[in-house]
Design a protein around this motif. Structure first.
Motif, PDB file in Angstrom:
ATOM      1  N   GLU A  48      -9.292   1.373  -1.947  1.00  0.00           N
ATOM      2  CA  GLU A  48      -8.874   2.326  -2.681  1.00  0.00           C
ATOM      3  C   GLU A  48      -7.371   1.818  -3.219  1.00  0.00           C
ATOM      4  OE1 GLU A  48      -8.199   6.089  -1.131  1.00  0.00           O
ATOM      5  OE2 GLU A  48     -10.557   6.542  -1.338  1.00  0.00           O
ATOM      6  N   SER A  49      -6.428   1.086  -2.517  1.00  0.00           N
ATOM      7  CA  SER A  49      -5.365   0.600  -2.821  1.00  0.00           C
ATOM      8  C   SER A  49      -5.515  -0.455  -4.029  1.00  0.00           C
ATOM      9  CB  SER A  49      -4.582   0.154  -1.877  1.00  0.00           C
ATOM     10  OG  SER A  49      -3.867   0.969  -1.285  1.00  0.00           O
ATOM     11  N   HIS A  50      -6.781  -1.395  -3.664  1.00  0.00           N
ATOM     12  CA  HIS A  50      -6.886  -2.533  -4.563  1.00  0.00           C
ATOM     13  C   HIS A  50      -7.438  -1.988  -5.831  1.00  0.00           C
ATOM     14  CE1 HIS A  50      -6.248  -6.129  -2.068  1.00  0.00           C
ATOM     15  NE2 HIS A  50      -6.676  -5.478  -1.106  1.00  0.00           N
ATOM     16  N   ALA A  51      -8.241  -1.147  -5.885  1.00  0.00           N
ATOM     17  CA  ALA A  51      -8.776  -0.135  -7.187  1.00  0.00           C
ATOM     18  C   ALA A  51      -7.640   0.380  -8.015  1.00  0.00           C
ATOM     19  CB  ALA A  51      -9.675   1.008  -6.673  1.00  0.00           C
ATOM     20  N   GLN A  52      -6.460   0.830  -7.328  1.00  0.00           N
ATOM     21  CA  GLN A  52      -5.553   1.395  -7.863  1.00  0.00           C
ATOM     22  C   GLN A  52      -4.435   0.130  -8.703  1.00  0.00           C
ATOM     23  OE1 GLN A  52      -3.379   3.650  -4.943  1.00  0.00           O
ATOM     24  NE2 GLN A  52      -4.790   5.092  -4.982  1.00  0.00           N
ATOM     25  N   LEU A  53      -4.565  -0.930  -7.966  1.00  0.00           N
ATOM     26  CA  LEU A  53      -3.724  -1.968  -8.525  1.00  0.00           C
ATOM     27  C   LEU A  53      -4.481  -2.508  -9.665  1.00  0.00           C
ATOM     28  CD1 LEU A  53      -1.355  -4.023  -8.225  1.00  0.00           C
ATOM     29  CD2 LEU A  53      -2.924  -5.313  -6.752  1.00  0.00           C
ATOM     30  N   HIS A 113       0.741  -1.278  -0.188  1.00  0.00           N
ATOM     31  CA  HIS A 113       0.244  -0.140   0.009  1.00  0.00           C
ATOM     32  C   HIS A 113       0.801   1.112   0.121  1.00  0.00           C
ATOM     33  CE1 HIS A 113      -3.781  -2.153   0.707  1.00  0.00           C
ATOM     34  NE2 HIS A 113      -3.116  -2.985   1.788  1.00  0.00           N
ATOM     35  N   THR A 138      -0.293   5.195   2.796  1.00  0.00           N
ATOM     36  CA  THR A 138      -1.586   4.671   3.063  1.00  0.00           C
ATOM     37  C   THR A 138      -1.359   3.705   4.077  1.00  0.00           C
ATOM     38  OG1 THR A 138      -2.027   4.900   0.647  1.00  0.00           O
ATOM     39  CG2 THR A 138      -3.137   3.165   1.824  1.00  0.00           C
ATOM     40  N   GLN A 185      -3.249   9.956 -19.932  1.00  0.00           N
ATOM     41  CA  GLN A 185      -2.897   8.609 -19.492  1.00  0.00           C
ATOM     42  C   GLN A 185      -2.109   8.080 -20.619  1.00  0.00           C
ATOM     43  OE1 GLN A 185      -7.282   7.142 -19.191  1.00  0.00           O
ATOM     44  NE2 GLN A 185      -6.953   6.858 -17.055  1.00  0.00           N
ATOM     45  N   THR A 228      -4.115  -1.002 -17.364  1.00  0.00           N
ATOM     46  CA  THR A 228      -3.251  -0.280 -18.062  1.00  0.00           C
ATOM     47  C   THR A 228      -2.328  -1.318 -18.743  1.00  0.00           C
ATOM     48  OG1 THR A 228      -3.902   1.567 -16.841  1.00  0.00           O
ATOM     49  CG2 THR A 228      -1.785   1.643 -17.978  1.00  0.00           C
ATOM     50  N   ASP A 259      -6.465  -1.131 -11.769  1.00  0.00           N
ATOM     51  CA  ASP A 259      -6.313  -0.152 -12.782  1.00  0.00           C
ATOM     52  C   ASP A 259      -4.807  -0.103 -13.278  1.00  0.00           C
ATOM     53  OD1 ASP A 259      -7.165   2.432 -14.196  1.00  0.00           O
ATOM     54  OD2 ASP A 259      -5.550   3.415 -13.427  1.00  0.00           O
ATOM     55  N   ASP A 260      -3.781  -0.475 -12.603  1.00  0.00           N
ATOM     56  CA  ASP A 260      -2.777  -0.565 -13.055  1.00  0.00           C
ATOM     57  C   ASP A 260      -2.472  -1.974 -13.800  1.00  0.00           C
ATOM     58  OD1 ASP A 260      -1.585   1.271 -11.999  1.00  0.00           O
ATOM     59  OD2 ASP A 260      -0.724   0.365 -10.174  1.00  0.00           O
TER      60      ASP A 260
END
Length: 242
Positions: free
Chosen positions: A93-98, A67, A71, A192, A104, A100-101
């Motif tokens: 939120e961290s899981h959502a960012q991961l 995290h 965080t 992006q 991408t 998204d990574d």
């Protein structure tokens, strides 16, 4: 929680620091930051910790790799304030960012796969070793104005023909335009896409980028595993807090 902190087993700062490669000052800093619950004090003012503090320290150090320090700190502060829901929100939120990574990374891989199966540059501006804006726009099925917009956004860097002043897109520009086109079709915004294309350029093309993609894969996977390890420690800490 009070009952837990009043355990007869007392630990000194050095007891917590030992085994984690930390200094006693770091332990005190963690307490002051709210990462650890407040310590008890001896009649002489010395800090004394309990096994719960050791569990909190292990939990924080397990959360950091997945995290990040900021965080992980916020998660521990929320838990220590008794605000578990806020801690869970931060984790989500961290899981959502991961996620998204991961998306991408998949988009970049798909774009590169499409590029690898795409024929050569096509129409080349006579004597210039590249394509004019109209030819490239026609190949992609977009308007020349779109290519100029991408240039302003930093996605493309065409040179100018010294005689006509027209934009000329060399092989790397064509590659970047094709990749931008694929990512735009996938719903990605220009802001992006720009860093992704910059990554291709810095790697020196598509083939050298394969090593970067493997490293990217490894880092995403490692972060996912770290989140699992952090979640296990956090669950144990929450259980011990009661």
């Amino acid at each position: 929680m009070g009952r837990k902190l009043q355990s007869r087993e007392r630990l000194r700062p050095i007891d917590l620091a030992r085994g984690h490669g930390l200094s006693t000052q770091a332990v005190r800093n963690y307490e002051e930051a709210g990462i650890l619950p407040a310590a008890d004090r001896t009649p002489h003012g010395y800090r004394t910790y309990a096994p719960l503090h050791a569990r909190a320290l292990r939990t924080f150090l397990a959360l950091v790799p997945g995290h990040g320090h900021r965080t992980a700190t916020s998660i521990m502060r929320a838990v220590n304030r008794g605000e578990a829901d806020e801690a869970f929100r931060l984790i989500d939120e961290s899981h959502a960012q991961l996620l998204d990574d991961r998306r991408t990374l998949r988009a970049v891989e798909n774009a590169l796969r499409d590029l690898a199966s795409t024929p050569g540059p096509g129409t080349v501006a006579p004597g210039s070793g590249g394509m004019f804006v109209g030819s490239l726009a026609g190949r992609l099925g977009i308007r020349p104005a779109t290519l100029r917009k991408w240039e302003r956004a930093g996605l493309l860097h065409p040179r100018r023909d010294p005689l006509t002043g027209y934009r000329v897109y060399d092989e790397a520009d064509v590659r970047d335009a094709l990749m931008a086109h694929q990512l735009r079709r996938g719903g990605y915004l220009l802001e992006q896409i720009a860093p992704l294309i910059a990554r291709v350029r810095s790697a020196g093309g598509l083939e050298p980028l394969e090593a970067t993609l493997r490293d990217w894969h490894d880092r995403v996977a490692a972060r996912g595993r770290a989140m699992l390890a952090g979640a296990a420690e956090l669950e144990a800490y929450l259980h011990e807090r009661g």
